[in-house]
Design an enzyme around this catalytic site. Structure first.
Site, PDB file in Angstrom:
ATOM      1  N   HIS A  84       0.829  -1.211   0.000  1.00 37.41           N
ATOM      2  CA  HIS A  84       0.000   0.000   0.000  1.00 37.41           C
ATOM      3  C   HIS A  84       0.856   1.250   0.000  1.00 37.41           C
ATOM      4  CE1 HIS A  84       0.394   1.000   4.387  1.00 37.41           C
ATOM      5  NE2 HIS A  84       0.447  -0.314   4.553  1.00 37.41           N
ATOM      6  N   ASP A  86      -0.309   4.421   0.980  1.00 37.94           N
ATOM      7  CA  ASP A  86      -0.668   5.464   1.949  1.00 37.94           C
ATOM      8  C   ASP A  86       0.123   5.317   3.240  1.00 37.94           C
ATOM      9  OD1 ASP A  86      -2.243   3.080   2.435  1.00 37.94           O
ATOM     10  OD2 ASP A  86      -3.432   4.239   3.875  1.00 37.94           O
ATOM     11  N   ASP A 147       6.297   1.906   6.208  1.00 36.33           N
ATOM     12  CA  ASP A 147       4.992   1.238   6.214  1.00 36.33           C
ATOM     13  C   ASP A 147       4.072   2.033   5.279  1.00 36.33           C
ATOM     14  OD1 ASP A 147       2.639  -0.111   6.740  1.00 36.33           O
ATOM     15  OD2 ASP A 147       2.408   0.691   8.762  1.00 36.33           O
ATOM     16  N   GLU A 181      -4.978   1.670   2.733  1.00 32.42           N
ATOM     17  CA  GLU A 181      -4.898   0.491   3.596  1.00 32.42           C
ATOM     18  C   GLU A 181      -4.936   0.872   5.058  1.00 32.42           C
ATOM     19  OE1 GLU A 181      -2.724  -2.659   5.983  1.00 32.42           O
ATOM     20  OE2 GLU A 181      -2.359  -0.512   5.758  1.00 32.42           O
ATOM     21  N   GLU A 182      -4.300   1.982   5.417  1.00 34.72           N
ATOM     22  CA  GLU A 182      -4.202   2.373   6.822  1.00 34.72           C
ATOM     23  C   GLU A 182      -5.556   2.722   7.429  1.00 34.72           C
ATOM     24  OE1 GLU A 182      -1.766   2.002   8.662  1.00 34.72           O
ATOM     25  OE2 GLU A 182       0.086   2.098   7.497  1.00 34.72           O
ATOM     26  N   ASP A 204       4.220  -6.318   3.820  1.00 32.55           N
ATOM     27  CA  ASP A 204       3.788  -5.323   4.801  1.00 32.55           C
ATOM     28  C   ASP A 204       4.137  -5.792   6.211  1.00 32.55           C
ATOM     29  OD1 ASP A 204       2.616  -2.977   5.706  1.00 32.55           O
ATOM     30  OD2 ASP A 204       0.544  -3.685   5.489  1.00 32.55           O
ATOM     31  N   HIS A 387       4.582   4.146  12.371  1.00 33.95           N
ATOM     32  CA  HIS A 387       3.552   5.096  12.780  1.00 33.95           C
ATOM     33  C   HIS A 387       4.055   6.142  13.769  1.00 33.95           C
ATOM     34  CE1 HIS A 387      -0.129   2.378  11.584  1.00 33.95           C
ATOM     35  NE2 HIS A 387       0.852   2.335  10.691  1.00 33.95           N
TER      36      HIS A 387
END
Length: 414
Positions: A84, A86, A147, A181-182, A204, A387
């Site tokens: 992903h 995003d 990520d 995805e997030e 991922d 994150h």
């Protein structure tokens, strides 16, 4: 056994380029994808796929990029790789400035844009094993975005190697790069059919050697609280403050010891991650997680009870709760046919790694793919401390993941 290049330099260059492009998703946006900036990454990938010679390149109207690496062995299965584009909404991801600590010497890593931030190997045993690696971080004010732009970099590097290296036997490879995805919207209902694979892998995951086929089952919850408004100077026995009702709900849930900061391993949780509003109306946002459906049902019931208790404690107020399905534990389907998992484990062993499977305390696009009929375990990339501003990754870990993917694809063709 086939020898593959190191790939570290190409992966570093790709990751640095991708991370510098803003692509944060936004769960409160109804658009698809949720933010237009994600398409900046997607258009970059379309141009790169054209340059390296991929086929069937498509930017779908739901924001995913699809492409093909044609088969050299048409008898082999069609396999997909997915990542992903995003980045997570939980932390600042605007204006990311990636930094490469080439041949890292094992000392503490500091950040030019935040003097108080330090990444210490003494506090991170996995980092301490990476002396001599090329460590990539952000500059201190943002997350990095490994990520899952590390997954994107790995897949693009795999594709380029297959397209430019004659003599490798492999089946048709399909690539998918998803938005959102997030925020749980990465797999549009049309994507499994458009992908057109027998099975797939998301790139991922975290530590080298990890192959994940078990994830949380997940729901989302939104509690809309309506109080009773009154002028604060004349509010006695009239005002019912919606923020106090919200605080009551959060405090009630905290007494269970089942919040993210108090749980690990196979524990589930209820996480209140957002509050908006004022004294008249307020909104609480939750995620509910558990590895088993009965546990998830218990958390739905617990959150419902907390909202009902708040209404009882504050007569005149309402706390309307809506709970929605997000994704389900991919183990429920994958354990019925472990072929994709076993293939990945064998590819790890071919690379000299001992594969390790641990449950994901989260979810991936693979969770939705698997539920929608495309078996899709998750493979490691090396990403760590995601994150947040301390996020980092080793280029050599990414290179290892790239070689495992290549071994997997060639093994599936033999």
């Amino acid at each position: 056994m086939t020898e593959f290049p190191d790939f570290s330099r190409a992966l570093t260059d790709r990751l640095v380029a991708y991370c510098a492009i803003d692509s944060q998703s936004d769960e409160q946006s109804p658009a698809q994808p949720s933010t237009a900036i994600q398409l900046d990454v997607q258009r970059h990938l379309v141009a790169e796929l054209e340059r390296i010679g991929a086929s069937d390149i498509q930017l779908t109207d739901y924001g995913a990029v699809l492409a093909t690496v044609p088969a050299t062995n048409t008898a082999a299965p069609t396999i997909g790789l997915c990542a992903h584009v995003d980045t997570a909404p939980q932390f600042n991801a605007t204006g990311v400035k990636p930094r490469v600590h080439a041949g890292w010497d094992g000392s503490d890593i500091t950040y030019p844009d935040n003097a108080d931030l330090v990444l210490r190997p003494s506090e991170r045993p996995y980092l301490a094993t990476k002396t001599g690696h090329d460590i990539i971080t952000a500059s201190g004010l943002t997350l990095l975005g490994a990520d899952d732009k590390s997954g994107v970099a790995i897949i693009m590097t795999v594709a380029e190697h297959l397209l430019t290296t004659p003599g490798l036997s492999h089946g048709k490879l399909r690539l998918a790069f998803t938005p959102d995805e997030e925020i749980g919207r990465g797999v549009d209902p049309r994507l499994p059919s458009d992908f057109g694979v027998e099975f797939a892998y998301t790139l991922d995951g975290a530590r080298v050697g990890e192959i994940e086929y078990e994830s949380f089952s997940a729901d989302g919850g939104v509690a809309t609280i309506t109080g009773v408004s009154a002028h604060p100077g004349y509010a006695k026995d009239k005002l019912v403050n919606a923020l106090h009702v919200a605080a009551h709900i959060v405090d009630d849930l905290d007494t269970d010891g089942e919040t993210p900061e108090t749980t690990d391993a196979r524990d589930g949780f209820i996480h209140c991650y957002g509050i908006e509003g004022g004294s008249s109306t307020a909104t609480l946002r939750f995620i509910l997680r558990d590895f088993e459906m009965d546990g998830l049902a218990a958390r739905r019931a617990r959150l419902t009870a907390a909202c009902a208790a708040a209404e009882a404690a504050f007569p005149g107020a309402t706390a309307d709760l809506e709970i929605s399905k997000q994704y389900r534990n991919m183990r429920y389907w994958l354990e019925k046919d472990m072929t994709p998992v076993d293939l990945a484990r064998d590819a790890c062993r071919d690379e000299g790694l001992e594969p390790r499977s641990v449950p994901i305390r989260g979810g991936t696009d693979g969770s939705r793919f698997t539920e929608l009929g495309v078996p899709c375990p998750n493979l490691f990339t090396g990403m760590q401390d995601i994150h947040g501003p301390l996020e980092w990754i080793s280029a050599q870990d990414m290179a290892c993941a790239t070689r495992v993917c290549l071994r997997l694809l060639t093994r599936a063709a033999n």
